[in-house]
Structure formats: C-alpha cells, structure tokens
Design an enzyme around this catalytic site. Structure first.
Site, PDB file in Angstrom:
ATOM      1  N   LEU A 107       0.831  -1.209   0.000  1.00 17.29           N
ATOM      2  CA  LEU A 107       0.000   0.000   0.000  1.00 17.29           C
ATOM      3  C   LEU A 107       0.866   1.260   0.000  1.00 17.29           C
ATOM      4  O   LEU A 107       0.424   2.331   0.393  1.00 17.29           O
ATOM      5  CB  LEU A 107      -0.951  -0.007   1.201  1.00 17.29           C
ATOM      6  CG  LEU A 107      -1.910  -1.203   1.257  1.00 17.29           C
ATOM      7  CD1 LEU A 107      -2.810  -1.125   2.488  1.00 17.29           C
ATOM      8  CD2 LEU A 107      -2.772  -1.284  -0.011  1.00 17.29           C
ATOM      9  N   SER A 109       3.802   2.268   1.618  1.00 18.09           N
ATOM     10  CA  SER A 109       4.245   2.964   2.822  1.00 18.09           C
ATOM     11  C   SER A 109       5.555   3.710   2.584  1.00 18.09           C
ATOM     12  O   SER A 109       5.805   4.739   3.205  1.00 18.09           O
ATOM     13  CB  SER A 109       4.394   1.977   3.979  1.00 18.09           C
ATOM     14  OG  SER A 109       5.110   0.840   3.577  1.00 18.09           O
ATOM     15  N   ASP A 154       3.671   5.672  -7.052  1.00 20.92           N
ATOM     16  CA  ASP A 154       3.321   5.842  -5.643  1.00 20.92           C
ATOM     17  C   ASP A 154       3.476   7.293  -5.169  1.00 20.92           C
ATOM     18  O   ASP A 154       2.621   7.827  -4.464  1.00 20.92           O
ATOM     19  CB  ASP A 154       4.195   4.921  -4.770  1.00 20.92           C
ATOM     20  CG  ASP A 154       4.017   3.462  -5.142  1.00 20.92           C
ATOM     21  OD1 ASP A 154       3.064   3.163  -5.890  1.00 20.92           O
ATOM     22  OD2 ASP A 154       4.821   2.625  -4.692  1.00 20.92           O
TER      23      ASP A 154
HETATM   24  C1  GLA Z   1       5.964  -1.139  -6.057  1.00 18.10           C
HETATM   25  C2  GLA Z   1       6.665   0.070  -6.659  1.00 18.10           C
HETATM   26  C3  GLA Z   1       5.730   0.788  -7.634  1.00 18.10           C
HETATM   27  C4  GLA Z   1       5.172  -0.194  -8.666  1.00 18.10           C
HETATM   28  C5  GLA Z   1       4.545  -1.392  -7.963  1.00 18.10           C
HETATM   29  C6  GLA Z   1       4.058  -2.455  -8.913  1.00 18.10           C
HETATM   30  O1  GLA Z   1       4.933  -0.729  -5.222  1.00 18.10           O
HETATM   31  O2  GLA Z   1       7.056   0.975  -5.659  1.00 18.10           O
HETATM   32  O3  GLA Z   1       6.421   1.843  -8.253  1.00 18.10           O
HETATM   33  O4  GLA Z   1       6.174  -0.592  -9.559  1.00 18.10           O
HETATM   34  O5  GLA Z   1       5.455  -1.994  -7.068  1.00 18.10           O
HETATM   35  O6  GLA Z   1       3.022  -1.994  -9.713  1.00 18.10           O
END
Ligand code: GLA
Length: 343
Positions: A107, A109, A154
């Site tokens: 999620l 973090s 993210d």
């Molecule tokens: C992790 C990475 C993201 C993305 C996801 C997979 O959370 O931090 O940037 O690559 O995996 O979608």
C-alpha cells in the site's frame, strides 16, 4: 523556523496497472485514507537528529546522514536530499513518525513516509516546493538513496491523488486524469497477513527482465509495443516472454479499465482486475498461494473482480464489491481465511 511542523503522506491501492510504471505504461492507483504523519520539532541541546516511531516502537539517534539499512533510510534520505536541494543544514530536530498505514503490504508505505518527511521539512524550514518537485524529490530519494527502484506511481498518487477519484496516469509522459470511482461499489483491501518474501531483490530481478526483453526487441520500453510478434518470441527467453506478455497486455487493460470507470461499467472493470491478477500470477509470477486464495475467495463470494495490489510477493489484494455486500464479504473471507485483515 517553525516550532513544530506536520507533514502527511497517504498510501494507495493500485486498482489496475501493476509493474507498468517502470515500463512506460499506464497505471490506476487510488489514494487511501491511511497515511503516515511526520512531526518535526526543535531539539535544542543536540547536534543530531532523533527519530521516534509509534509504529516500530523504536527510537534512533542520527549523527550522520548515512544509510542504516532499515526503515529510517527513507527519513535520513529525505533529510540529506532536502539539505542538498535547499542548501540548509538539517540537524537539531526531533522527528516523530505516526502511522495508520500498514507497512510492507503493497500500500506504498515507502512513498508515504518519504512524502510526509519532505512536507514536514519544507514547513519546518519555511521553504516552498511545487507538487512536481515533491514527486521528483521523493522518487529520487527512494531510487538513489534507499535503492528500491520502483516507478513514479506511488509518489504521484500520494501527492496528486485523492480518495474519491482514481488516478489514471500515463507514466511515459506523466499525463494524468482523475476519474471518480463507482458510486455503488467499493474497493475493499484485504491483507493476506503474510510476510513479503525477498521483495527488493525479486522486484529488481523482474525489472531487469523487462529491460532486457525491451532491449532484445529493440524498443525503448515494453509499453511501446501492443503485441509480441513471431520474430520477437525468438529473441526472448521464457522469463522475458512471460514478463513482456504481462506488461504489454496489462497496459491495454488499464486503458480499457479507465473507459469502464468513466462509463460506470463496474462488471467489466472487475473482470479486468481478475485478468490482471491471473497475468501477475501466471506470467509475471509475483503472486503467492495466499494471494491467489484470497482472490478466489472474494470472487467466489460474488465480488466483480479482484487482484493483488502493489509489487506482490505477499501483501494485500483489492476486490470490487457492491457496497451493501461489504460486511457479508468480510465475514465470508474470515470464515475461510481467518488470518485476513481488512484495511
Ligand atoms: C511497487 C513500486 C511501484 C510499482 C509497484 C508495482 O509498489 O514501488 O512503483 O512498480 O510496485 O506496480
């Protein structure tokens, strides 16, 4: 200097578009209410930084802004990169980290802790930062200080997303659109409550496979392609073929999913989520028995679709279900998977 400053960084659930943000593809995360809060206050009698956290029930004294190879790296990296960007000495402060965001279950973090720390430093030292600079700085810290090499998804959704609209983002050019989520359905997050296994090295391995596959097919990144031709197949190893298939087809799914979200096509959206999970399990190979089981359970209950969220290798799933059935779904999941947790 402010007496006390507070920065908040939100987590996210990725609705569809997994492992595409470092392959120039589309993603569709949704910000969630769970967040990390970073509180900075003056630490008068010291020439160091102290870090305290309710989550880890821990405290640290940091005299040098160097890696410690634990969760504090996100904070130390933020202090160091902030110093360099704003030409200010970051010291004599107490950093208090509070969190309502479960850590390490997919999620985001890491982005939340980094974004919250930068926001708090910006307030404390009374500087100004644009959203774009904040996203780039957080990305830079994670990739070039901490050394976990995800994409931009993210940081982007933590800063520019909200909890009522999914962020449909093209990571190739950073164009994005916020699309309201379904009114009558809810995205429920279910934690499998299993430890994520060797996620950093596994993650980097997958990334390398994608890059070598793109190189072998003579394209800048995998999402430039819309299908894998006969000629391509010969240039790829089995593992490269698997990841390429997932990435190229997933990119098409995300674009379709955005259209279904706009036209209130919840059923079709759900189907795409499950297809995404199948592909992550079979071709990208980042699912686990527990995640597969939760997806099957949620779907057999009557959810419209389900998938793992984030990098995989353990962690949580997201499932789309009618709002009035949410409590019943939770009961059904707990009856069949007692360790599950709902976020
Ligand atoms: C992790 C990475 C993201 C993305 C996801 C997979 O959370 O931090 O940037 O690559 O995996 O979608």
């Amino acid at each position: 200097m402010n007496a006390i400053s507070i920065g908040e960084g939100f987590g996210r659930v990725n609705l569809i578009g997994e492992h595409l943000d470092y392959n120039g593809g589309h993603v569709m995360p949704l910000q969630i209410k769970n967040s990390i809060i970073c509180e900075i206050s003056k630490n008068k009698n010291t020439d160091y930084i102290s870090i305290v956290s309710d989550k880890y029930k821990d405290s640290f004294i940091v005299k040098k802004l160097e890696k410690r190879h634990d969760w504090t790296d996100f904070i130390i990296g933020s202090c160091l990169f902030f110093e360099q960007k704003f030409k200010v000495k970051v010291t004599n402060i107490s950093i208090n980290i509070k969190s309502s965001l479960p850590l390490g279950i997919g999620l985001s973090s890491s982005a939340a802790i980094t974004v919250s720390t930068i926001k708090s430093l910006v307030k404390y030292f009374q500087r100004v930062i644009s959203n774009k600079e904040l996203i780039d700085l957080a990305y830079d810290i994670e990739n070039n200080f901490v050394g976990v090499g995800g994409g931009i998804m993210d940081q982007f959704v933590s800063v520019l997303g909200n909890q009522n609209e999914a962020l449909f983002l093209n990571t190739a050019n950073r164009n994005y659109e916020l699309i309201p989520i379904f009114k009558d359905y809810k995205f429920v997050i279910i934690d499998s409550n299993t430890q994520r296994i060797l996620s950093d090295s596994n993650f980097n391995q997958k990334k390398e496979l994608c890059y070598s596959a793109a190189k072998n097919m003579n394209v800048e990144n995998l999402c430039v392609k819309s299908k894998i031709g006969e000629h391509d197949i010969q240039s790829l190893s089995d593992d490269e073929l698997g990841v390429s298939k997932h990435v190229i087809e997933e990119n098409i799914r995300v674009v379709k999913a955005a259209q279904f979200l706009k036209s209130n096509g919840a059923e079709e959206f759900g189907k795409l989520m499950t297809e995404s999970h199948m592909s992550l399990s079979k071709y990208y190979k980042v699912s686990t028995l527990e995640l597969d089981k939760l997806v099957d359970l949620a779907n057999s209950f009557g959810a419209l679709g389900s998938k793992l969220t984030g990098a995989g290798f353990g962690g949580a799933i997201v499932t789309l279900v009618k709002k009035e059935l949410v409590e019943e779904l939770k009961k059904y999941i707990l009856d069949n998977y007692p360790n599950a947790k709902f976020i």
